[in-house]
Write a protein that holds these residues in place. Structure first.
Motif, PDB file in Angstrom:
ATOM      1  N   THR A  22       0.836  -1.196   0.000  1.00  0.00           N
ATOM      2  CA  THR A  22       0.000   0.000   0.000  1.00  0.00           C
ATOM      3  C   THR A  22       0.871   1.246   0.000  1.00  0.00           C
ATOM      4  OG1 THR A  22      -0.117   0.081   2.404  1.00  0.00           O
ATOM      5  CG2 THR A  22      -1.854  -1.132   1.264  1.00  0.00           C
ATOM      6  N   TRP A  30      -0.948   6.602  -5.149  1.00  0.00           N
ATOM      7  CA  TRP A  30      -0.827   5.509  -6.109  1.00  0.00           C
ATOM      8  C   TRP A  30      -1.187   6.003  -7.508  1.00  0.00           C
ATOM      9  CZ3 TRP A  30       1.934   1.476  -6.001  1.00  0.00           C
ATOM     10  CH2 TRP A  30       1.715   0.411  -6.872  1.00  0.00           C
ATOM     11  N   ALA A  87      -9.468  -0.815  -2.757  1.00  0.00           N
ATOM     12  CA  ALA A  87      -9.025  -0.847  -1.365  1.00  0.00           C
ATOM     13  C   ALA A  87      -9.615  -2.043  -0.626  1.00  0.00           C
ATOM     14  CB  ALA A  87      -9.413   0.454  -0.657  1.00  0.00           C
ATOM     15  N   THR A 113      -7.084  -5.064   0.265  1.00  0.00           N
ATOM     16  CA  THR A 113      -6.844  -5.266   1.694  1.00  0.00           C
ATOM     17  C   THR A 113      -7.329  -6.636   2.142  1.00  0.00           C
ATOM     18  OG1 THR A 113      -7.070  -2.885   2.045  1.00  0.00           O
ATOM     19  CG2 THR A 113      -7.212  -4.281   3.982  1.00  0.00           C
ATOM     20  N   TRP A 138      -4.705   2.478   1.604  1.00  0.00           N
ATOM     21  CA  TRP A 138      -4.905   2.015   0.227  1.00  0.00           C
ATOM     22  C   TRP A 138      -5.907   2.919  -0.491  1.00  0.00           C
ATOM     23  CZ3 TRP A 138      -3.565  -3.467  -1.001  1.00  0.00           C
ATOM     24  CH2 TRP A 138      -3.753  -3.772  -2.346  1.00  0.00           C
ATOM     25  N   ASP A 183      -5.164   5.429  -3.710  1.00  0.00           N
ATOM     26  CA  ASP A 183      -5.878   5.304  -4.987  1.00  0.00           C
ATOM     27  C   ASP A 183      -6.668   6.564  -5.304  1.00  0.00           C
ATOM     28  OD1 ASP A 183      -4.827   2.807  -5.257  1.00  0.00           O
ATOM     29  OD2 ASP A 183      -6.728   1.728  -5.146  1.00  0.00           O
TER      30      ASP A 183
END
Length: 168
Positions: A8, A12, A100, A104, A125, A129
């Motif tokens: 993560t 990103w 996410a 995850t 995460w 994103d």
């Protein structure tokens, strides 16, 4: 930048790249997005189970985002309307939850993360994103919408700025 878990990151950019690619080139490029995510995950040391889970989440995230923008926002890639900007923001908040959640959960199920840290991992995460979608996608979409002559001028300008930065 992965400080909670190696898979993560708080930013990103590939999320924005994938979303922009689907909006510019159409849904038929999704296999290339999936392949890129899969290879990127494998080359950074993820095992096949983790890589497949991350690939599924990232691909679905990009597809959902592009679909929702086209279907409900009537999104223009040049982002020349307020509804395009607001739509991108709202759709990104929703679509990034897909990656996410799947990513995850994949890390938890494969033993790469502790269930007690699910919330921190999921939020990192999701934020990574979301920032990728909100920062990278608009830049690529607007840049790709520019006339080719203007793009060449920007390359020249960017090259000059890089040389000057290097000199400084």
């Amino acid at each position: 930048m992965a400080y909670v878990q190696i898979n993560t990151s708080p930013v990103w950019p590939p999320t924005g790249i994938a979303l922009a690619a689907l909006l510019i080139f159409g849904y038929n490029v999704w296999p290339a997005i999936s392949l890129g995510v899969l290879l990127g995950s494998l080359f950074t040391g993820a095992d096949i189970g983790v890589a497949v889970g991350i690939t599924l989440g990232n691909t679905l995230e990009a597809l959902a985002g592009a679909y929702l923008l086209k279907r409900f926002v009537n999104f223009h890639n040049v982002m020349d309307r307020v509804q395009d900007v607001i739509g991108l923001g709202l759709v990104s908040v929703f679509s990034t939850t897909i990656s996410a959640t799947i990513g995850t959960t994949t890390l938890m199920l494969t033993g790469r993360g502790e269930w007690s840290g699910f919330g921190a991992l999921w939020s990192t995460w999701w934020i990574g994103d979301l920032l990728g979608a909100l920062v990278v996608a608009p830049i690529l979409l607007v840049w790709a919408s520019l006339p080719r002559q203007r793009q060449r001028r920007l390359y020249v300008e960017g090259g000059i700025l890089m040389v000057l930065l290097g000199l400084v």
